[in-house]
Design a protein around this motif. Structure first.
Motif, short mmCIF file in Angstrom:
data_model
loop_
_atom_site.label_atom_id
_atom_site.label_comp_id
_atom_site.label_asym_id
_atom_site.label_seq_id
_atom_site.Cartn_x
_atom_site.Cartn_y
_atom_site.Cartn_z
N GLU A 25 12.66 43.61 -30.95
CA GLU A 25 13.69 44.48 -30.39
C GLU A 25 14.68 43.71 -29.53
O GLU A 25 14.33 42.71 -28.91
N ASN A 26 15.90 44.21 -29.50
CA ASN A 26 16.97 43.54 -28.76
C ASN A 26 17.10 44.02 -27.33
O ASN A 26 17.72 43.35 -26.51
N GLN A 27 16.54 45.18 -27.01
CA GLN A 27 16.62 45.69 -25.64
C GLN A 27 15.76 44.84 -24.70
O GLN A 27 14.91 44.07 -25.15
N ARG A 28 15.99 45.03 -23.40
CA ARG A 28 15.16 44.33 -22.42
C ARG A 28 13.79 45.00 -22.40
O ARG A 28 13.67 46.15 -22.01
N ILE A 29 12.79 44.28 -22.84
CA ILE A 29 11.42 44.78 -22.86
C ILE A 29 10.58 43.90 -21.95
O ILE A 29 10.60 42.68 -22.07
N VAL A 30 9.86 44.55 -21.05
CA VAL A 30 8.97 43.87 -20.13
C VAL A 30 7.57 44.43 -20.36
O VAL A 30 7.40 45.63 -20.51
N VAL A 31 6.59 43.54 -20.41
CA VAL A 31 5.20 43.97 -20.59
C VAL A 31 4.50 43.87 -19.25
O VAL A 31 4.54 42.83 -18.60
N LEU A 32 3.86 44.95 -18.84
CA LEU A 32 3.02 44.96 -17.65
C LEU A 32 1.59 45.04 -18.13
O LEU A 32 1.21 45.99 -18.82
N THR A 33 0.79 44.03 -17.80
CA THR A 33 -0.55 43.94 -18.37
C THR A 33 -1.54 43.33 -17.40
O THR A 33 -1.16 42.68 -16.44
N ASP A 34 -2.82 43.54 -17.70
CA ASP A 34 -3.90 42.87 -16.97
C ASP A 34 -4.56 41.81 -17.86
O ASP A 34 -5.55 41.21 -17.48
N ASP A 35 -4.00 41.58 -19.04
CA ASP A 35 -4.53 40.63 -20.01
C ASP A 35 -3.94 39.24 -19.74
O ASP A 35 -2.78 38.99 -20.05
N GLU A 36 -4.74 38.36 -19.16
CA GLU A 36 -4.25 37.01 -18.83
C GLU A 36 -3.89 36.20 -20.06
O GLU A 36 -2.99 35.37 -20.03
N GLY A 37 -4.57 36.44 -21.18
CA GLY A 37 -4.24 35.75 -22.43
C GLY A 37 -2.86 36.12 -22.92
O GLY A 37 -2.10 35.26 -23.36
N LEU A 38 -2.53 37.38 -22.88
CA LEU A 38 -1.21 37.85 -23.29
C LEU A 38 -0.14 37.28 -22.37
O LEU A 38 0.92 36.86 -22.82
N TYR A 39 -0.43 37.23 -21.08
CA TYR A 39 0.50 36.67 -20.11
C TYR A 39 0.78 35.20 -20.40
O TYR A 39 1.91 34.74 -20.34
N ALA A 40 -0.25 34.46 -20.78
CA ALA A 40 -0.12 33.02 -21.02
C ALA A 40 0.64 32.71 -22.31
O ALA A 40 1.43 31.77 -22.35
N GLU A 41 0.45 33.51 -23.33
CA GLU A 41 1.05 33.16 -24.63
C GLU A 41 2.33 33.92 -24.97
O GLU A 41 2.96 33.61 -25.97
N ALA A 42 2.72 34.86 -24.17
CA ALA A 42 3.89 35.67 -24.49
C ALA A 42 5.18 34.87 -24.38
O ALA A 42 5.32 34.01 -23.52
N LYS A 43 6.11 35.18 -25.28
CA LYS A 43 7.39 34.48 -25.29
C LYS A 43 8.45 35.21 -24.48
O LYS A 43 9.44 34.65 -24.10
N LYS A 44 8.25 36.48 -24.26
CA LYS A 44 9.21 37.30 -23.52
C LYS A 44 8.71 37.54 -22.10
O LYS A 44 7.75 36.93 -21.66
N GLU A 45 9.34 38.49 -21.43
CA GLU A 45 9.03 38.79 -20.04
C GLU A 45 7.71 39.56 -19.94
O GLU A 45 7.59 40.67 -20.45
N VAL A 46 6.74 38.97 -19.26
CA VAL A 46 5.44 39.61 -19.06
C VAL A 46 5.10 39.52 -17.58
O VAL A 46 5.23 38.46 -16.96
N ILE A 47 4.66 40.64 -17.03
CA ILE A 47 4.23 40.69 -15.64
C ILE A 47 2.74 40.93 -15.63
O ILE A 47 2.25 41.87 -16.26
N LEU A 48 2.02 40.07 -14.94
CA LEU A 48 0.56 40.15 -14.89
C LEU A 48 0.13 40.93 -13.67
O LEU A 48 0.54 40.63 -12.55
N LEU A 49 -0.70 41.92 -13.89
CA LEU A 49 -1.29 42.71 -12.81
C LEU A 49 -2.71 42.19 -12.66
O LEU A 49 -3.55 42.44 -13.51
N GLY A 50 -2.96 41.44 -11.59
CA GLY A 50 -4.27 40.81 -11.45
C GLY A 50 -4.65 40.50 -10.03
O GLY A 50 -4.32 41.23 -9.10
N LYS A 51 -5.32 39.36 -9.86
CA LYS A 51 -5.88 38.99 -8.55
C LYS A 51 -4.89 38.25 -7.66
O LYS A 51 -5.14 38.10 -6.47
N ALA A 52 -3.79 37.77 -8.20
CA ALA A 52 -2.82 37.01 -7.42
C ALA A 52 -1.55 37.82 -7.22
O ALA A 52 -1.25 38.74 -7.97
#
Length: 150
Positions: free
Chosen positions: A49-76
């Protein structure tokens, strides 16, 4: 700013549903929320998709490998790294999310500007209609209804 789509993808699905409920109650017109249940679908949406898409997740693997904007909800908690501390009030998560996205809270956006509007006319009567229409327009734009009356 344009609308941002926030995809909520959580390994703890129940937590994701509760957070989604809280965030939708905020009724922020700048963000559109969607709950995602499949990781592959999240990856596909962010890549196609061309729109601004942000992923909010608790999955550290997804956070590490994602190419777009990902925000990690975790311990830090580190805005520079796009990480939000999960173990805080939902209101704190919402405020941190807005700061990372570059938005101001709605309360700051909707503050009423105080001032005086004056109309002058040598004849006096010509300005009356303009003044009444302006007063109505200003009052309607700042009209708010209590949320518990709905």
């Amino acid at each position: 700013m344009k609308e941002t789509i926030i995809l909520l993808y959580f390994l703890q699905a129940d937590y994701g549903r509760r957070l989604l409920r809280f965030l939708t109650r905020k009724k922020n017109k700048q963000i559109r929320l969607e709950l995602m249940t499949e990781r592959e679908r999240v990856m596909w949406r962010t890549e196609t998709e061309n729109q601004r898409i942000v992923v909010l997740t608790d999955d550290e693997g997804l956070y590490a490998e994602a190419k777009k904007e990902v925000i990690l909800l975790g311990k830090a908690d580190d805005r520079q790294q796009k990480k939000i501390l999960q173990y805080q009030r939902a209101e704190g998560i919402y405020e941190d999310l807005l700061k990372i996205l570059g938005y101001k809270p709605l309360e700051e956006q909707e503050k009423l500007q105080k001032g005086v509007i004056m109309f002058f006319s040598p004849e006096g009567m010509i300005v009356t209609e303009t003044a009444v229409m302006t007063a109505q327009s200003v009052s309607y734009t700042h009209l708010t209804l209590p949320t518990n009356s709905l």
